[in-house]
Design a protein around this motif. Structure first.
Motif, PDB file in Angstrom:
ATOM      1  N   LEU A 229       0.906  -1.166  -0.034  1.00 51.91           N
ATOM      2  CA  LEU A 229      -0.080   0.055  -0.018  1.00 51.91           C
ATOM      3  C   LEU A 229       0.838   1.312   0.151  1.00 51.91           C
ATOM      4  O   LEU A 229       0.508   2.328  -0.596  1.00 51.91           O
ATOM      5  N   LEU A 230       1.988   1.403   0.769  1.00 51.52           N
ATOM      6  CA  LEU A 230       2.827   2.352   0.846  1.00 51.52           C
ATOM      7  C   LEU A 230       3.432   2.800  -0.513  1.00 51.52           C
ATOM      8  O   LEU A 230       3.616   3.795  -0.736  1.00 51.52           O
ATOM      9  N   VAL A 231       3.701   1.729  -1.261  1.00 54.70           N
ATOM     10  CA  VAL A 231       4.670   2.024  -2.477  1.00 54.70           C
ATOM     11  C   VAL A 231       3.649   2.262  -3.650  1.00 54.70           C
ATOM     12  O   VAL A 231       4.293   2.492  -4.637  1.00 54.70           O
ATOM     13  N   GLU A 232       2.311   1.936  -3.325  1.00 59.00           N
ATOM     14  CA  GLU A 232       1.530   2.094  -4.606  1.00 59.00           C
ATOM     15  C   GLU A 232       1.156   3.618  -4.776  1.00 59.00           C
ATOM     16  O   GLU A 232       1.327   4.509  -4.195  1.00 59.00           O
ATOM     17  N   SER A 233       1.327   3.769  -6.397  1.00 58.98           N
ATOM     18  CA  SER A 233       0.914   5.126  -7.019  1.00 58.98           C
ATOM     19  C   SER A 233       0.322   5.066  -8.271  1.00 58.98           C
ATOM     20  O   SER A 233       0.107   3.803  -8.410  1.00 58.98           O
ATOM     21  N   ARG A 234      -0.182   6.034  -8.982  1.00 58.47           N
ATOM     22  CA  ARG A 234      -0.810   6.158 -10.108  1.00 58.47           C
ATOM     23  C   ARG A 234       0.010   5.271 -11.258  1.00 58.47           C
ATOM     24  O   ARG A 234      -0.427   4.261 -11.959  1.00 58.47           O
TER      25      ARG A 234
END
Length: 455
Positions: A12-17
């Motif tokens: 969740l922390l590393v997720e981006s668009r």
């Protein structure tokens, strides 16, 4: 409000668009005999009215999602199944090409963190009258091995069985145990953890000796820079194809290697030919990260979260001879697995963390462009069903995994066995990997070359 393990929170922390962190899959089915024109709409209507829902599929990040949502899970008591389970139709002419293009677009979009982190799309309109399901679930909830095990648990080997649970349900709900496992003693867990940590120093010495003195292990940062190891965008391409398992099994028997070695050699040959085609083959051999499940078989079907390790494999792409590439891969995987077996589960996870550590800092501007990649590609072979399966009478024709990409890792190859076939799913960055479907052609060529080389 259960806290997330660090391994789950990380996704969740590393997720981006640009970096959606969900695993996905495309399943193809043959309709059961006698299915009418309203078969799929009736099926969807019936399924969303049911109450068989695993707790895992009610789990969502705790509000506010930008703070507590990275640390803890909450339960959605008002799950809207008609939002998560969607009915779609292909544009004409309804070929596999249109299906893969649609799956590519779905795989490019982020999941809504204000809801449980999964979607399933029921797809009609294939011109051969089959239907498909594309599903995606956040990596924080399930790793690929557990996701496939869960899917198999909703299927049956009996074509007459019409009591299969929905994709979000369970055939054998477990009461009184979370995820099918009894609570663990905090003190017992701590004692085992400290015992394993005490063995880290000698384990590290063994690994260092193998790597630097014996020169048998492939280490991070030895991979060459390639066109696949660049910053990526959020759009994806997805390609898929199946090959008979008997062909791979025959090569493995003739060469005295494992079937996974043959699969890695297929991928090695395909990558070599693709990069030659793009005038981008490096002189040094490519390195693959090969995920290894750390679960035992009893836990995998009902477990949530992530429990995977990682070994690095020299793909031998600098060698033009397919037999020599297979030998390089066999030695590399044999040595990596031998070290893994000598380590405790915690030590193995820590070694895996070393292998993939650089991925955690890859979103920092300049890191990917100015450093060597820890490896060039992820190639994952996920165990699948060994016999023909059905879902409420519909025959399962194919299972094609779609995986995650990160900055510096623009291509992923994941496959699974499905009865008598090996089903490959190839996921690539739409901007960075041109003509992705050509990799399927090169996989086919590489398999034929291996057959010729091992006669």
């Amino acid at each position: 409000m259960p806290l997330m393990p660090v391994t789950d929170s990380m996704f969740l922390l590393v997720e981006s668009r640009e970096h959606p962190m969900h695993v996905g899959g495309l399943q193809l089915f043959e309709k059961p005999e006698g299915a009418g024109p309203d078969y799929l709409s009736d099926l969807r209507r019936e399924l969303i009215q049911g109450e068989n829902i695993r707790d895992l599929f009610r789990r969502r990040p705790t509000p506010p999602v930008n703070t507590m949502g990275h640390l803890a899970w909450s339960t959605d008591q008002n799950l809207e199944l008609d939002y998560h389970f969607r009915h779609s139709a292909l544009p004409q002419p309804g070929r596999i090409r249109e299906l893969l293009e649609l799956a590519s677009r779905w795989h490019s979009t982020l999941l809504d963190r204000h809801r449980p982190l999964w979607e399933i799309h029921l797809v009609e309109g294939l011109r051969d009258d089959r239907f498909a399901m594309y599903s995606k679930i956040h990596h924080a909830l399930l790793d690929g091995v557990s996701a496939l095990k869960h899917m198999q648990g909703t299927l049956s080997d009996d074509p007459a069985d019409r009591d299969c649970p929905p994709p979000w349900g369970s055939r054998h709900p477990r009461n009184g145990k979370r995820n099918g496992r009894a609570p663990l003693s905090v003190f017992g867990t701590a004692r085992r953890t400290f015992g394993q940590l005490a063995g880290i120093a000698p384990a590290a010495f063994r690994v260092a000796n193998e790597a630097f003195r014996e020169h048998t292990l492939t280490l991070p940062m030895q991979a060459p820079k390639t066109m696949l190891n660049v910053p990526i965008g959020g759009a994806r391409r997805f390609a898929a194809q199946s090959w008979p398992l008997d062909r791979v099994r025959a090569i493995a028997t003739n060469a005295g290697v494992s079937r996974n070695d043959v699969v890695l050699a297929m991928c090695s040959g395909a990558l070599r030919d693709y990069l030659i085609e793009q005038r981008a083959l490096p002189d040094e051999p490519l390195v693959a990260m090969v995920p290894v499940s750390m679960r035992n078989r009893a836990d995998a079907a009902e477990a949530a979260g992530n429990n995977i390790g990682a070994v690095l494999c020299n793909l031998g792409t600098h060698k033009p001879d397919p037999g020599e590439r297979l030998a390089v891969i066999h030695r590399s995987m044999r040595d990596a697995k031998r070290i893994f077996k000598e380590l405790t589960p915690l030590q193995a996870l820590l070694l895996s963390g070393i292998n993939v550590a650089q991925l955690g800092i890859s979103p920092i501007p300049g890191v990917v462009a100015n450093t060597r990649p820890p490896f060039n590609i992820v190639i994952s072979n996920v165990p699948g069903p060994r016999k023909q399966l059905y879902w409420n009478g519909a025959k399962l024709d194919g299972i094609y995994p779609a995986s995650v990409l990160l900055d510096g890792q623009a291509l992923n190859i994941t496959l699974t066995n499905n009865a008598g076939n090996l089903d490959f799913g190839v996921t690539g960055c739409r901007r960075s990997v041109p003509h992705l479907q050509r990799i399927l052609t090169h996989l086919d060529t590489a398999l034929a070359e291996l057959e010729f080389a091992t006669r």
